[in-house]
Design a protein around this motif. Structure first.
Motif, PDB file in Angstrom:
ATOM      1  N   ALA A  28     -12.615 121.472 -48.256  1.00 19.83           N
ATOM      2  CA  ALA A  28     -11.899 122.454 -47.425  1.00 19.83           C
ATOM      3  C   ALA A  28     -11.935 123.875 -47.972  1.00 19.83           C
ATOM      4  O   ALA A  28     -11.555 124.817 -47.274  1.00 19.83           O
ATOM      5  CB  ALA A  28     -10.448 122.004 -47.256  1.00 19.83           C
ATOM      6  N   SER A  29     -12.370 124.063 -49.218  1.00 15.01           N
ATOM      7  CA  SER A  29     -12.355 125.411 -49.805  1.00 15.01           C
ATOM      8  C   SER A  29     -13.735 126.069 -49.796  1.00 15.01           C
ATOM      9  O   SER A  29     -13.910 127.130 -50.391  1.00 15.01           O
ATOM     10  CB  SER A  29     -11.834 125.336 -51.236  1.00 15.01           C
ATOM     11  N   GLU A  30     -14.693 125.451 -49.134  1.00 17.47           N
ATOM     12  CA  GLU A  30     -16.065 125.984 -49.176  1.00 17.47           C
ATOM     13  C   GLU A  30     -16.534 126.390 -47.779  1.00 17.47           C
ATOM     14  O   GLU A  30     -15.911 126.076 -46.769  1.00 17.47           O
ATOM     15  CB  GLU A  30     -17.013 124.920 -49.743  1.00 17.47           C
ATOM     16  N   GLY A 119       0.603 123.406 -53.069  1.00 22.78           N
ATOM     17  CA  GLY A 119       0.507 124.736 -53.688  1.00 22.78           C
ATOM     18  C   GLY A 119      -0.705 124.894 -54.589  1.00 22.78           C
ATOM     19  O   GLY A 119      -1.214 123.917 -55.152  1.00 22.78           O
ATOM     20  N   HIS A 120      -1.134 126.146 -54.752  1.00 20.01           N
ATOM     21  CA  HIS A 120      -2.321 126.420 -55.569  1.00 20.01           C
ATOM     22  C   HIS A 120      -1.941 126.591 -57.032  1.00 20.01           C
ATOM     23  O   HIS A 120      -0.879 127.128 -57.353  1.00 20.01           O
ATOM     24  CB  HIS A 120      -3.019 127.695 -55.067  1.00 20.01           C
ATOM     25  N   ILE A 121      -2.832 126.200 -57.909  1.00 21.39           N
ATOM     26  CA  ILE A 121      -2.579 126.248 -59.355  1.00 21.39           C
ATOM     27  C   ILE A 121      -2.209 127.664 -59.844  1.00 21.39           C
ATOM     28  O   ILE A 121      -1.385 127.818 -60.742  1.00 21.39           O
ATOM     29  CB  ILE A 121      -3.816 125.673 -60.124  1.00 21.39           C
ATOM     30  N   ARG A 169      -1.060 127.682 -49.421  1.00 22.37           N
ATOM     31  CA  ARG A 169      -1.344 126.423 -50.117  1.00 22.37           C
ATOM     32  C   ARG A 169      -2.831 126.109 -50.106  1.00 22.37           C
ATOM     33  O   ARG A 169      -3.587 126.670 -49.307  1.00 22.37           O
ATOM     34  CB  ARG A 169      -0.664 125.249 -49.402  1.00 22.37           C
ATOM     35  N   SER A 170      -3.177 125.090 -50.918  1.00 20.87           N
ATOM     36  CA  SER A 170      -4.541 124.562 -50.874  1.00 20.87           C
ATOM     37  C   SER A 170      -4.637 123.434 -49.847  1.00 20.87           C
ATOM     38  O   SER A 170      -5.695 123.206 -49.263  1.00 20.87           O
ATOM     39  CB  SER A 170      -4.957 124.040 -52.242  1.00 20.87           C
ATOM     40  N   LEU A 171      -3.541 122.680 -49.698  1.00 18.87           N
ATOM     41  CA  LEU A 171      -3.464 121.731 -48.579  1.00 18.87           C
ATOM     42  C   LEU A 171      -2.578 122.414 -47.544  1.00 18.87           C
ATOM     43  O   LEU A 171      -1.357 122.424 -47.643  1.00 18.87           O
ATOM     44  CB  LEU A 171      -2.852 120.403 -49.042  1.00 18.87           C
ATOM     45  N   ALA A 197      -5.765 132.356 -48.847  1.00 20.62           N
ATOM     46  CA  ALA A 197      -7.134 131.959 -49.217  1.00 20.62           C
ATOM     47  C   ALA A 197      -7.770 131.020 -48.186  1.00 20.62           C
ATOM     48  O   ALA A 197      -8.872 131.268 -47.705  1.00 20.62           O
ATOM     49  CB  ALA A 197      -7.125 131.321 -50.595  1.00 20.62           C
ATOM     50  N   HIS A 198      -7.041 129.956 -47.843  1.00 17.46           N
ATOM     51  CA  HIS A 198      -7.665 128.968 -46.960  1.00 17.46           C
ATOM     52  C   HIS A 198      -7.796 129.440 -45.519  1.00 17.46           C
ATOM     53  O   HIS A 198      -8.735 129.061 -44.824  1.00 17.46           O
ATOM     54  CB  HIS A 198      -6.881 127.653 -47.011  1.00 17.46           C
ATOM     55  N   VAL A 199      -6.877 130.255 -45.087  1.00 17.18           N
ATOM     56  CA  VAL A 199      -6.802 130.546 -43.647  1.00 17.18           C
ATOM     57  C   VAL A 199      -7.170 131.995 -43.306  1.00 17.18           C
ATOM     58  O   VAL A 199      -6.912 132.448 -42.190  1.00 17.18           O
ATOM     59  CB  VAL A 199      -5.383 130.203 -43.121  1.00 17.18           C
ATOM     60  N   HIS A 224     -14.089 133.084 -48.738  1.00 16.64           N
ATOM     61  CA  HIS A 224     -15.243 132.194 -48.528  1.00 16.64           C
ATOM     62  C   HIS A 224     -14.852 130.800 -48.048  1.00 16.64           C
ATOM     63  O   HIS A 224     -15.583 129.842 -48.263  1.00 16.64           O
ATOM     64  CB  HIS A 224     -16.017 132.069 -49.837  1.00 16.64           C
ATOM     65  N   LYS A 225     -13.684 130.670 -47.426  1.00 13.33           N
ATOM     66  CA  LYS A 225     -13.300 129.345 -46.934  1.00 13.33           C
ATOM     67  C   LYS A 225     -13.434 129.369 -45.407  1.00 13.33           C
ATOM     68  O   LYS A 225     -14.459 128.956 -44.876  1.00 13.33           O
ATOM     69  CB  LYS A 225     -11.895 129.002 -47.416  1.00 13.33           C
ATOM     70  N   THR A 226     -12.405 129.881 -44.714  1.00  9.50           N
ATOM     71  CA  THR A 226     -12.594 130.077 -43.270  1.00  9.50           C
ATOM     72  C   THR A 226     -13.119 131.479 -42.966  1.00  9.50           C
ATOM     73  O   THR A 226     -13.443 131.778 -41.816  1.00  9.50           O
ATOM     74  CB  THR A 226     -11.284 129.828 -42.495  1.00  9.50           C
ATOM     75  N   ILE A 359      -6.778 112.113 -49.340  1.00  8.38           N
ATOM     76  CA  ILE A 359      -7.980 112.950 -49.306  1.00  8.38           C
ATOM     77  C   ILE A 359      -7.674 114.148 -48.403  1.00  8.38           C
ATOM     78  O   ILE A 359      -6.841 114.067 -47.501  1.00  8.38           O
ATOM     79  CB  ILE A 359      -9.240 112.207 -48.775  1.00  8.38           C
ATOM     80  N   ARG A 360      -8.353 115.260 -48.703  1.00 12.74           N
ATOM     81  CA  ARG A 360      -8.238 116.460 -47.878  1.00 12.74           C
ATOM     82  C   ARG A 360      -9.600 116.688 -47.222  1.00 12.74           C
ATOM     83  O   ARG A 360     -10.631 116.620 -47.875  1.00 12.74           O
ATOM     84  CB  ARG A 360      -7.878 117.645 -48.775  1.00 12.74           C
ATOM     85  N   ILE A 361      -9.565 116.966 -45.930  1.00 13.18           N
ATOM     86  CA  ILE A 361     -10.812 117.177 -45.181  1.00 13.18           C
ATOM     87  C   ILE A 361     -10.783 118.578 -44.577  1.00 13.18           C
ATOM     88  O   ILE A 361      -9.774 118.986 -44.001  1.00 13.18           O
ATOM     89  CB  ILE A 361     -10.929 116.153 -44.021  1.00 13.18           C
TER      90      ILE A 361
HETATM   91  N1  DSN Z   1      -8.512 124.830 -55.554  1.00  9.83           N
HETATM   92  C1  DSN Z   1      -9.247 125.392 -54.466  1.00  9.83           C
HETATM   93  C2  DSN Z   1      -9.154 124.513 -53.271  1.00  9.83           C
HETATM   94  O1  DSN Z   1      -9.940 123.596 -53.208  1.00  9.83           O
HETATM   95  O2  DSN Z   1      -8.337 124.712 -52.384  1.00  9.83           O
HETATM   96  C3  DSN Z   1      -8.897 126.778 -54.162  1.00  9.83           C
HETATM   97  O3  DSN Z   1      -9.038 127.598 -55.296  1.00  9.83           O
END
Ligand code: DSN
Length: 424
Positions: A28-30, A119-121, A169-171, A197-199, A224-226, A359-361
């Protein structure tokens, strides 16, 4: 002679390119870069430095990057309807560090999404926030685990008076309650930081929430995610110039020196793609995520968030405990060229992080190569064949993926004649 090692690296890169083009990537982060972006990266800018701002650099020789960076900064302000934008952070975490270092000091209380809460690290004690304060409190979550409990959060704010709330968040399945918590944050002068980041691409398209419009003080994000960009970070805000100086210094020299001009060029091209095609892409991405969630449910999987139509983003969360847990499932799928990651779920204790139930998709990359609703149903069926029926599906996955080799929502077709200026 070590030239054989270079040949070996060449072979690894070639193998990676060929292999990942045959896989269904659901990390989901790529995302993938367009051919146009790739043609314009690896140029002379990969060799150069440009600390500071366009027109006020610490180096000579920056005339062209000054033009690219100025336009990019303006494009971000327009896209996100804000008056301040820093495009220099080289990653999302680097952008967060620039912000946290500007506004947090020892003893400050910060509220964040926990690791099981997605949450993100970098928001946590072990990450960037922990460098500035040790007082980190998790947001209380509602029963479903994917939403912040607004009433309980207000109670907690009254009691502990945090300095900062960090959303994002990351999820990340559903919007955050920025609007709902804005007034209490104003009352207690609490800064709302929203990590998008994700959205980021969904927000740019007006298809998720508008955190700045809803009251966030600062939005950070990776690109670089969405969003279609190279791997970088960004900071956005409507704050006044005086306060912005802190963030500016946090970005440079606070958390970076040079800001990697080669990937900045790639981001500039990708941003044009977002401006032109981002809306259609974001719509299709969210549609695809919902269809994939429903199809997986139909195939017998325990897809989470059903009462909220599963997702409003590019992500889907699945509890796969009955199939041996996230680690085993992710590994089995990888053997079959379906690539995703294990993910801790909100109901789990933190100790499960290396062997979680979930799992996260993410569907954003497969959407970018042109997949739509039918293809999501096919992916769900392939996952069922693999995980429920115990079949080997790698051959089928590779054959299926052959039809999706181009990067859509890009200028690749229109600019097919454009030759890469690099190595000429
Ligand atoms: N940890 C990454 C992710 O996969 O969401 C973002 O840095």
């Amino acid at each position: 002679m070590l030239e054989k090692h270079v040949r070996k690296i060449y072979e690894y890169v070639k193998s990676q390119n060929e292999w990942r083009n045959r896989t269904i990537n659901l990390i989901a982060s790529e995302n993938v870069l367009s051919r146009t972006v790739r043609k314009l990266t690896g140029s002379d800018f990969a060799h150069r430095y440009a600390e500071g701002h366009p027109g006020e650099r610490y180096y000579q020789g920056t005339d062209y990057i000054d033009k690219i960076e100025t336009d990019l900064r303006n494009d971000f302000k327009t896209l996100f309807r804000c008056s301040q934008a820093d495009v220099r952070p080289i990653s999302g975490t680097n952008a967060n560090e620039a912000v946290f270092s500007s506004f947090l000091k020892p003893g400050d209380i910060v509220m964040v999404n926990s690791t099981p809460g997605g949450g993100h690290i970098s928001h946590h004690l072990a990450g960037s926030v922990g460098k500035f304060t040790k007082n980190v409190i998790d947001f209380p979550l509602s029963k479903d685990g994917f939403h912040i409990d607004v009433a309980k959060t207000k109670e907690l704010i009254h009691i502990c008076r945090p300095k900062m709330l960090i959303f994002g968040r990351s999820l990340f399945l559903f919007p955050e309650p920025v609007e709902e918590l804005k007034d209490i944050c104003n009352e207690y002068k609490i800064k709302i930081i929203y990590d998008a980041a994700h959205v980021l691409g969904l927000i740019a398209a007006g298809k998720f929430q508008d955190p700045i419009g809803e009251g966030a003080f600062i939005v950070t994000g990776s690109t670089h995610k969405t969003f279609f960009g190279t791997q970088r970070g960004v900071i956005l805000s409507n704050m006044g110039n005086n306060e912005w100086q802190k963030v500016d210094k946090g970005a440079f020299p606070g958390s970076s020196s040079n800001h990697h001009l080669d990937t900045l060029v790639g981001l500039a091209v990708a941003t044009q793609e977002v401006i032109s095609f981002g809306k259609a892409y974001a719509e299709q991405t969210i549609k695809n995520a919902k269809v994939l969630a429903k199809s997986l449910k139909h195939q017998g999987f325990n897809v989470l968030g059903e009462e909220f139509d599963y997702t409003e983003s590019h992500q889907v969360a699945v509890d796969v405990k009955e199939f041996g847990g996230g680690k085993m499932v992710a590994s089995l799928l990888k053997e079959n060229d379906i690539i995703l990651n294990m993910n801790i779920l909100p109901h789990e204790p933190l100790r499960n992080v290396t062997n979680p139930d979930g799992i996260r998709i993410g569907v954003q990359e497969m959407t970018r190569v042109g997949m739509k609703e039918d293809e999501m149903e096919r992916i769900a069926a392939l996952m069922k064949e693999c995980l429920v029926d115990g079949k080997e599906v790698r051959g089928e996955v590779n054959k299926f993926r052959q039809e999706y080799t181009e990067v859509k929502y890009s200028f690749d077709e229109l600019l097919a004649d454009l030759k890469s200026p690099n190595l000429l």
